[in-house]
Design a protein around this motif. Sequence first.
Motif, PDB file in Angstrom:
ATOM      1  N   THR A 169      32.608  -7.563  -1.010  1.00  0.00           N
ATOM      2  CA  THR A 169      31.614  -6.489  -1.094  1.00  0.00           C
ATOM      3  C   THR A 169      30.800  -6.625  -2.376  1.00  0.00           C
ATOM      4  N   PHE A 170      29.552  -6.160  -2.326  1.00  0.00           N
ATOM      5  CA  PHE A 170      28.719  -6.205  -3.526  1.00  0.00           C
ATOM      6  C   PHE A 170      27.856  -4.955  -3.631  1.00  0.00           C
ATOM      7  N   SER A 171      27.525  -4.603  -4.874  1.00  0.00           N
ATOM      8  CA  SER A 171      26.628  -3.483  -5.155  1.00  0.00           C
ATOM      9  C   SER A 171      25.556  -3.944  -6.132  1.00  0.00           C
ATOM     10  N   ILE A 172      24.435  -3.229  -6.125  1.00  0.00           N
ATOM     11  CA  ILE A 172      23.296  -3.577  -6.974  1.00  0.00           C
ATOM     12  C   ILE A 172      22.859  -2.350  -7.772  1.00  0.00           C
ATOM     13  N   ILE A 173      22.629  -2.545  -9.052  1.00  0.00           N
ATOM     14  CA  ILE A 173      22.044  -1.506  -9.905  1.00  0.00           C
ATOM     15  C   ILE A 173      20.772  -2.095 -10.512  1.00  0.00           C
ATOM     16  N   TYR A 174      19.657  -1.405 -10.379  1.00  0.00           N
ATOM     17  CA  TYR A 174      18.408  -1.964 -10.893  1.00  0.00           C
ATOM     18  C   TYR A 174      17.672  -0.988 -11.815  1.00  0.00           C
ATOM     19  N   ASN A 175      16.978  -1.579 -12.780  1.00  0.00           N
ATOM     20  CA  ASN A 175      16.141  -0.818 -13.709  1.00  0.00           C
ATOM     21  C   ASN A 175      14.686  -0.992 -13.286  1.00  0.00           C
ATOM     22  N   PRO A 176      14.072   0.020 -12.676  1.00  0.00           N
ATOM     23  CA  PRO A 176      12.728  -0.125 -12.126  1.00  0.00           C
ATOM     24  C   PRO A 176      11.628  -0.246 -13.175  1.00  0.00           C
ATOM     25  N   MET A 184      10.580  -4.776  -6.209  1.00  0.00           N
ATOM     26  CA  MET A 184      11.555  -4.393  -5.194  1.00  0.00           C
ATOM     27  C   MET A 184      11.915  -5.561  -4.281  1.00  0.00           C
ATOM     28  N   SER A 185      11.031  -6.538  -4.205  1.00  0.00           N
ATOM     29  CA  SER A 185      11.294  -7.705  -3.361  1.00  0.00           C
ATOM     30  C   SER A 185      12.506  -8.501  -3.877  1.00  0.00           C
ATOM     31  N   ILE A 186      12.804  -8.369  -5.176  1.00  0.00           N
ATOM     32  CA  ILE A 186      13.971  -9.048  -5.746  1.00  0.00           C
ATOM     33  C   ILE A 186      15.251  -8.452  -5.158  1.00  0.00           C
ATOM     34  N   ILE A 187      15.285  -7.130  -5.048  1.00  0.00           N
ATOM     35  CA  ILE A 187      16.444  -6.446  -4.461  1.00  0.00           C
ATOM     36  C   ILE A 187      16.622  -6.882  -3.013  1.00  0.00           C
ATOM     37  N   GLU A 188      15.531  -6.938  -2.291  1.00  0.00           N
ATOM     38  CA  GLU A 188      15.577  -7.355  -0.888  1.00  0.00           C
ATOM     39  C   GLU A 188      16.119  -8.773  -0.761  1.00  0.00           C
ATOM     40  N   HIS A 189      15.713  -9.638  -1.692  1.00  0.00           N
ATOM     41  CA  HIS A 189      16.168 -11.032  -1.646  1.00  0.00           C
ATOM     42  C   HIS A 189      17.659 -11.125  -1.955  1.00  0.00           C
ATOM     43  N   ILE A 190      18.131 -10.343  -2.915  1.00  0.00           N
ATOM     44  CA  ILE A 190      19.561 -10.325  -3.234  1.00  0.00           C
ATOM     45  C   ILE A 190      20.372  -9.932  -2.005  1.00  0.00           C
ATOM     46  N   ILE A 191      19.951  -8.859  -1.360  1.00  0.00           N
ATOM     47  CA  ILE A 191      20.675  -8.374  -0.176  1.00  0.00           C
ATOM     48  C   ILE A 191      20.693  -9.433   0.919  1.00  0.00           C
ATOM     49  N   SER A 208      23.895 -12.949   3.931  1.00  0.00           N
ATOM     50  CA  SER A 208      23.923 -14.197   4.707  1.00  0.00           C
ATOM     51  C   SER A 208      25.144 -15.050   4.364  1.00  0.00           C
ATOM     52  N   LYS A 209      25.756 -14.772   3.209  1.00  0.00           N
ATOM     53  CA  LYS A 209      26.977 -15.478   2.799  1.00  0.00           C
ATOM     54  C   LYS A 209      28.235 -14.787   3.322  1.00  0.00           C
ATOM     55  N   GLY A 210      28.047 -13.729   4.126  1.00  0.00           N
ATOM     56  CA  GLY A 210      29.182 -13.045   4.718  1.00  0.00           C
ATOM     57  C   GLY A 210      29.676 -11.851   3.934  1.00  0.00           C
ATOM     58  N   MET A 211      28.959 -11.465   2.879  1.00  0.00           N
ATOM     59  CA  MET A 211      29.374 -10.324   2.074  1.00  0.00           C
ATOM     60  C   MET A 211      28.794  -9.021   2.632  1.00  0.00           C
ATOM     61  N   THR A 212      29.416  -7.906   2.302  1.00  0.00           N
ATOM     62  CA  THR A 212      28.985  -6.588   2.768  1.00  0.00           C
ATOM     63  C   THR A 212      28.397  -5.800   1.606  1.00  0.00           C
ATOM     64  N   LEU A 213      27.211  -5.247   1.815  1.00  0.00           N
ATOM     65  CA  LEU A 213      26.571  -4.427   0.792  1.00  0.00           C
ATOM     66  C   LEU A 213      27.248  -3.067   0.723  1.00  0.00           C
ATOM     67  N   HIS A 214      27.715  -2.689  -0.459  1.00  0.00           N
ATOM     68  CA  HIS A 214      28.342  -1.384  -0.657  1.00  0.00           C
ATOM     69  C   HIS A 214      27.290  -0.337  -1.008  1.00  0.00           C
ATOM     70  N   LYS A 215      26.563  -0.529  -2.115  1.00  0.00           N
ATOM     71  CA  LYS A 215      25.549   0.435  -2.519  1.00  0.00           C
ATOM     72  C   LYS A 215      24.449  -0.224  -3.346  1.00  0.00           C
ATOM     73  N   VAL A 216      23.270   0.402  -3.299  1.00  0.00           N
ATOM     74  CA  VAL A 216      22.159   0.039  -4.179  1.00  0.00           C
ATOM     75  C   VAL A 216      21.784   1.302  -4.951  1.00  0.00           C
ATOM     76  N   GLU A 217      21.807   1.221  -6.278  1.00  0.00           N
ATOM     77  CA  GLU A 217      21.525   2.390  -7.104  1.00  0.00           C
ATOM     78  C   GLU A 217      20.437   2.073  -8.127  1.00  0.00           C
ATOM     79  N   LYS A 218      19.606   3.070  -8.412  1.00  0.00           N
ATOM     80  CA  LYS A 218      18.544   2.938  -9.408  1.00  0.00           C
ATOM     81  C   LYS A 218      18.966   3.591 -10.714  1.00  0.00           C
TER      82      LYS A 218
END
Length: 317
Positions: free
Chosen positions: A4-11, A18-25, A30-40
């Motif tokens: 599982t993975f989560s993302i925290i970003y500083n806008p 925002m396209s960077i966040i989309e690319h990370i996801i 695609s590597k088989g991981m599950t997105l837990h949360k994205v937080e700002k």
Amino acid sequence: MLKTFSIIYNPISTKFKMSIIEHIICRFVSKGMTLHKVEKSRYSGHVIELIKQLDPDSDLLITVGGDGTVNEAFRAFYEIEQHSVYAHISTGTTNDMANNFGLSRKDAIKSVDLLADGGHEAMMDSFTVNGEPVSYVSAFGFVAPIPYLVNNKLKKVLGHAAYVVSAVPVLASKQNKIKLTYEHDGVEEECECIMACILNSKGTGGVNVFKDVDMNDGKFEAVFVKSLSPKLIKEIFIQYLKDDIDLRQYKEFTVAFSTDYLKIKFESTPKYEVDNDGNKASFTLKDSNNTLEYKIGKKIKILLPAHETRSESNKQN
């Protein structure tokens, strides 16, 4: 295995999109991981809170922002038993931590791809100054306060050039000598310097300043700059153009050593406060009795690209 993975970003970081966040996801799913949360991150110190909230349920925790974001992440890991592996995608101004992590300073998408395609777990040292966690650099004296004196709006418009603009009046000012005493490894010395940097880093301010620094050796580097003469500036500039700077070689102008403990006592309070990872320290020198105490700190689990390695001799805390 990371599931599982989560993302925290500083806008508001300089180069965030925002396209960077989309690319990370896209890449990690695609590597088989599950997105837990994205937080700002919504305010100073928010990353610390978010890391502590997301760490228990995330195998991989990715922050997106500048070097200050990494500082908050490291501070959070000091307050918890780290579960997740930590990764950072740099979208700030100088992006020194991208260099330390073997990633791109300028291309966030490239950094994401480097981590998604063969990223591996490693350990990285950190250190503290007067109990405050530092991820890569602590500095004081001449030019040291420039990172926290730069206007954020100016950084957004000019990028790295904002630091150059802000540095001009400081560089034009008198190089005031700072009288101090420092202790390390059973040695006590007196010193007069114009500035000093304590680092666990390949460099600072967007410039490599050391060769062959091991960021997992249980030590940090200390450099006291005694003066900035025209000769030294010329030599450093030539080495900078070759990307071949190592401040430890300029023994006429600097005092440099590696250690896991350093105590500095100032004869009088310096003009500017200490800079930690590009931010003004949470403590003041006056309230700290004009004393700085540096200690090697907690090791942080990080995700590195395949080409980047770390010493294994000090892997465990």
